[in-house]
Design a protein around this motif. Structure first.
Motif, PDB file in Angstrom:
ATOM      1  N   ASP A 176       0.833  -1.197   0.000  1.00 24.83           N
ATOM      2  CA  ASP A 176       0.000   0.000   0.000  1.00 24.83           C
ATOM      3  C   ASP A 176       0.874   1.255   0.000  1.00 24.83           C
ATOM      4  O   ASP A 176       1.965   1.273   0.579  1.00 24.83           O
ATOM      5  N   PRO A 231       0.017   7.877   2.198  1.00 23.04           N
ATOM      6  CA  PRO A 231      -0.248   9.220   1.656  1.00 23.04           C
ATOM      7  C   PRO A 231       0.842  10.223   2.044  1.00 23.04           C
ATOM      8  O   PRO A 231       1.479  10.092   3.095  1.00 23.04           O
ATOM      9  N   PHE A 232       1.016  11.222   1.207  1.00 26.57           N
ATOM     10  CA  PHE A 232       2.016  12.258   1.450  1.00 26.57           C
ATOM     11  C   PHE A 232       1.583  13.149   2.604  1.00 26.57           C
ATOM     12  O   PHE A 232       0.473  13.690   2.610  1.00 26.57           O
ATOM     13  N   THR A 233       2.472  13.318   3.591  1.00 21.75           N
ATOM     14  CA  THR A 233       2.191  14.183   4.741  1.00 21.75           C
ATOM     15  C   THR A 233       3.276  15.243   4.906  1.00 21.75           C
ATOM     16  O   THR A 233       3.352  15.886   5.953  1.00 21.75           O
ATOM     17  N   THR A 285       6.232   7.848  -6.234  1.00 17.38           N
ATOM     18  CA  THR A 285       6.484   7.220  -4.939  1.00 17.38           C
ATOM     19  C   THR A 285       7.974   7.213  -4.590  1.00 17.38           C
ATOM     20  O   THR A 285       8.837   7.332  -5.464  1.00 17.38           O
ATOM     21  N   TYR A 296       5.883   5.339  -0.200  1.00 17.48           N
ATOM     22  CA  TYR A 296       5.407   6.641   0.238  1.00 17.48           C
ATOM     23  C   TYR A 296       5.063   7.490  -0.977  1.00 17.48           C
ATOM     24  O   TYR A 296       5.849   7.590  -1.921  1.00 17.48           O
ATOM     25  N   ALA A 297       3.917   8.136  -0.932  1.00 13.51           N
ATOM     26  CA  ALA A 297       3.493   8.991  -2.039  1.00 13.51           C
ATOM     27  C   ALA A 297       4.324  10.260  -2.092  1.00 13.51           C
ATOM     28  O   ALA A 297       4.695  10.827  -1.062  1.00 13.51           O
ATOM     29  N   PRO A 343       4.121  14.078  -4.231  1.00 12.08           N
ATOM     30  CA  PRO A 343       3.122  14.842  -4.995  1.00 12.08           C
ATOM     31  C   PRO A 343       3.586  15.265  -6.385  1.00 12.08           C
ATOM     32  O   PRO A 343       3.160  16.296  -6.897  1.00 12.08           O
TER      33      PRO A 343
END
Length: 294
Positions: free
Chosen positions: A3, A6-8, A220, A234-235, A237
């Protein structure tokens, strides 16, 4: 399939580089450096203050490494140069190869102080590039017939090197002498990615031996164990993530460069942050890059 987290994180630099690449971090000055290869720019960012400078270059630079507090090494399409950090003065140091149609691409300094540097054709001509080992001014070709050299990084003990040809998309490993950074065995496939979206781009190895790889075209950062198992994603952007670098006083944060190269107006509109530089927004157990030994 792992999985994607999401980008944080946050944008460290909003400048949209056509081909943002080759990030490095100097803990002595809290400064991150990276290139826009095709624009012939060297970006300088004081991380804590967000103070930014951009330096014009007379060549396409792609890798930068600290030599000592006053000097840096730059790999470029015109060879290796010593750069005075304060003044920006450049002095030619060594020739990588005698192929006018080629430029430097991905590279990294081994714990021994030797540089591994890849070359490729300006238009990614098939098999035009190679990977070299540079110890002082002695340049040794390690691997030939490479189209887009990427993913160069080293295990914490300096005994394993990783690399890829992005057009093949196999993450490779090879045993190296920790004292010299020279291979002592034949490369073998560590992880295969044929048929998956995106290509293996720049990479860095953390203090635990995990390989952090930017996945061009997949937006990613992928994390691999030394046995080749992908354990996290990890995404980022921007679709074309290019290369990570550990930053911060404890090397516990991750910077990621990206690119908009090859995108038309429609693609750029759909990917508005392409070419920007990001902090991933997670805690990592990184390590600082060794200095290049003249």
């Amino acid at each position: 399939m792992t999985d994607i987290v999401p980008f944080t994180g946050r944008t460290l630099c909003p400048v949209e580089s056509e081909l943002g690449e080759g990030p490095s971090y100097d803990p002595a000055t809290d400064t991150a450096w990276w290139f826009d290869i095709t624009a012939r720019k060297l970006h300088e960012l004081h991380v804590s203050s967000s103070t930014k400078r951009v330096h014009d270059l007379p060549f396409m630079g792609s890798v930068i490494a600290t030599i000592d507090p006053s000097r840096q090494l730059i790999a470029s399409d015109q060879g290796l140069f010593v750069r005075e950090t304060e003044s920006g003065k450049l002095e030619h140091f060594a020739t990588i190869e005698d192929k006018p149609g080629n430029r430097s691409n991905d590279g990294r300094v081994h714990q021994s102080g030797a540089l591994w540097i890849g070359t490729m054709g300006y238009n990614a001509e098939k098999d035009a590039g190679a990977i070299y080992h540079v110890a002082g001014s002695v340049v040794t070709r390690l691997f030939s017939s490479i189209t887009i050299p990427n993913g160069i990084c080293f295990s914490p003990d300096g005994a394993t090197a990783y690399f890829t040809d992005t057009t093949v998309n196999d993450l490779m490993r090879v045993a190296v002498d920790p004292r010299t950074g020279l291979p002592v065995g034949a490369p073998e496939v560590l992880s295969q990615h044929k048929g998956e979206p995106g290509g293996i781009d720049g990479a860095v190895c953390d203090a635990d031996g995990l390989i952090w790889n930017a996945r061009w075209g997949a937006a990613t950062i992928d994390v691999y164990r030394p046995d080749g198992m992908r354990v996290r994603r990890y995404a980022v952007p921007a679709t074309q993530a290019t290369c990570p670098a550990f930053i911060g006083a404890a090397a516990d944060r991750l910077l990621v460069t990206s690119a908009w190269q090859g995108m038309d107006e429609r693609a750029r509109a759909a990917d508005p942050e392409a070419g920007r530089t990001f902090e991933l927004g997670i805690a990592v157990r990184g390590r600082f890059e060794p200095a290049f030994r003249l």
